[in-house]
Enzyme design. Structure first.
Site, PDB file in Angstrom:
ATOM      1  N   ILE A 160      -6.794   8.078  -1.022  1.00 62.77           N
ATOM      2  CA  ILE A 160      -6.773   6.613  -1.094  1.00 62.77           C
ATOM      3  C   ILE A 160      -7.679   6.151   0.051  1.00 62.77           C
ATOM      4  O   ILE A 160      -7.593   6.649   1.171  1.00 62.77           O
ATOM      5  CB  ILE A 160      -5.330   6.057  -0.972  1.00 62.77           C
ATOM      6  CG1 ILE A 160      -5.304   4.528  -1.084  1.00 62.77           C
ATOM      7  CG2 ILE A 160      -4.629   6.507   0.289  1.00 62.77           C
ATOM      8  CD1 ILE A 160      -3.868   3.939  -1.187  1.00 62.77           C
ATOM      9  N   SER A 161      -8.576   5.218  -0.239  1.00 60.72           N
ATOM     10  CA  SER A 161      -9.610   4.847   0.727  1.00 60.72           C
ATOM     11  C   SER A 161      -9.026   4.101   1.931  1.00 60.72           C
ATOM     12  O   SER A 161      -7.962   3.480   1.846  1.00 60.72           O
ATOM     13  CB  SER A 161     -10.656   3.961   0.048  1.00 60.72           C
ATOM     14  OG  SER A 161     -11.086   4.551  -1.158  1.00 60.72           O
ATOM     15  N   GLN A 162      -9.778   4.131   3.034  1.00 57.10           N
ATOM     16  CA  GLN A 162      -9.419   3.406   4.258  1.00 57.10           C
ATOM     17  C   GLN A 162      -9.336   1.906   3.947  1.00 57.10           C
ATOM     18  O   GLN A 162     -10.236   1.359   3.294  1.00 57.10           O
ATOM     19  CB  GLN A 162     -10.523   3.677   5.287  1.00 57.10           C
ATOM     20  CG  GLN A 162     -10.327   3.019   6.623  1.00 57.10           C
ATOM     21  CD  GLN A 162     -11.617   3.045   7.445  1.00 57.10           C
ATOM     22  OE1 GLN A 162     -12.698   3.324   6.937  1.00 57.10           O
ATOM     23  NE2 GLN A 162     -11.498   2.739   8.717  1.00 57.10           N
TER      24      GLN A 162
ATOM     25  N   ARG B  98       0.822  -1.221   0.000  1.00 58.50           N
ATOM     26  CA  ARG B  98       0.000   0.000   0.000  1.00 58.50           C
ATOM     27  C   ARG B  98       0.856   1.272   0.000  1.00 58.50           C
ATOM     28  O   ARG B  98       0.473   2.282  -0.588  1.00 58.50           O
ATOM     29  CB  ARG B  98      -0.930  -0.043   1.220  1.00 58.50           C
ATOM     30  CG  ARG B  98      -1.931   1.093   1.300  1.00 58.50           C
ATOM     31  CD  ARG B  98      -2.939   0.817   2.408  1.00 58.50           C
ATOM     32  NE  ARG B  98      -3.586   2.011   2.897  1.00 58.50           N
ATOM     33  CZ  ARG B  98      -4.745   2.494   2.429  1.00 58.50           C
ATOM     34  NH1 ARG B  98      -5.381   1.860   1.481  1.00 58.50           N
ATOM     35  NH2 ARG B  98      -5.259   3.590   2.917  1.00 58.50           N
TER      36      ARG B  98
END
Ligand code: SAH
Length: 205
Positions: A51-53, A25
């Site tokens: 950027i999403s959780q 990530r």
């Protein structure tokens, strides 16, 4: 990240957990946020986007019940992180991003990590990708005020779509399955995504 944020909160799909263990990530996060890459929240990726959780990403992927070879449309590919996860899950990935800077950067990141079979298109994802439809699954990573009919029409029978639907500051994930030509909707987690904005552009909305 996988043990504390995902397994402990009930993400059980081994393939999703495996993909999330496998994709680095931090490579999808700007240098100045790398130290936070595995923390339990979204992070800025430029152009006013995030950027999403990780947890929400895992929940969305688990809900889609993907199998290898599934043709998947990703709307709002941003950093390319979810694109990589979809590739790890064996999907044929067609991603659309409206910001050219993000589309270009994600293509570089994905290529550098060896994800050569994914396609990232610069375009308006609200229109889907009619040329490549129908899809087995659609994942929308930006919030819509209501279910986009165009995207539903690009799902094959038996297809699934996961999308955050609601107001600007709070939405709920909706999982839609097409059964005998009819959409069946189930409402899932509360979430907060950046808005799905029609058109292509580089300005901050
Ligand atoms: N999955 C991405 C999420 C990025 S945030 C990640 O984890 O990095 C959502 C993205 O949706 C943003 O990059 C935004 O530019 C994009 N987006 C918003 N509206 C869009 C549209 N109509 N078409 C394509 N992308 C869109």
């Amino acid at each position: 990240m996988v043990d504390v944020q995902l397994r402990a909160r009930g993400v059980v799909d081994q393939r999703v957990l495996g993909a999330m263990l496998g994709v680095p990530r931090h490579e999808f996060v700007p240098e100045n946020y790398r130290a936070e890459a595995y923390e339990d929240h979204p992070l800025p990726i430029g152009e006013g986007q995030t950027i999403s959780q990780p947890y929400i990403v895992a929940v969305m992927l688990q809900a889609l019940e993907l199998t290898a070879g599934n043709k998947v449309l990703e709307v709002g590919s941003g950093s390319g992180y979810v694109t990589a996860l979809l590739a790890e899950l064996g999907a044929q990935v067609f991603a659309v991003e409206r910001h050219s800077v993000l589309a270009a950067r994600s293509r570089e990141t994905l290529a550098a990590l060896g994800y050569h079979d994914v396609r990232v298109f610069l375009g308006d994802g609200t229109l889907g990708l009619a040329t490549w439809a129908p899809f087995d699954a659609i994942i929308v990573s930006a919030a819509a005020p209501d279910l986009p009919a165009v995207l539903l029409s690009q799902l094959r029978d038996g297809g699934r779509m996961i999308i955050p639907v609601g107001l600007a500051d709070s939405q709920q994930l909706q999982l839609i399955k097409i059964q005998n030509g009819q959409p069946r909707v189930s409402v899932r987690e509360l979430c907060r995504f950046v808005p799905l904005v029609p058109g292509v552009g580089d300005s901050r909305e």
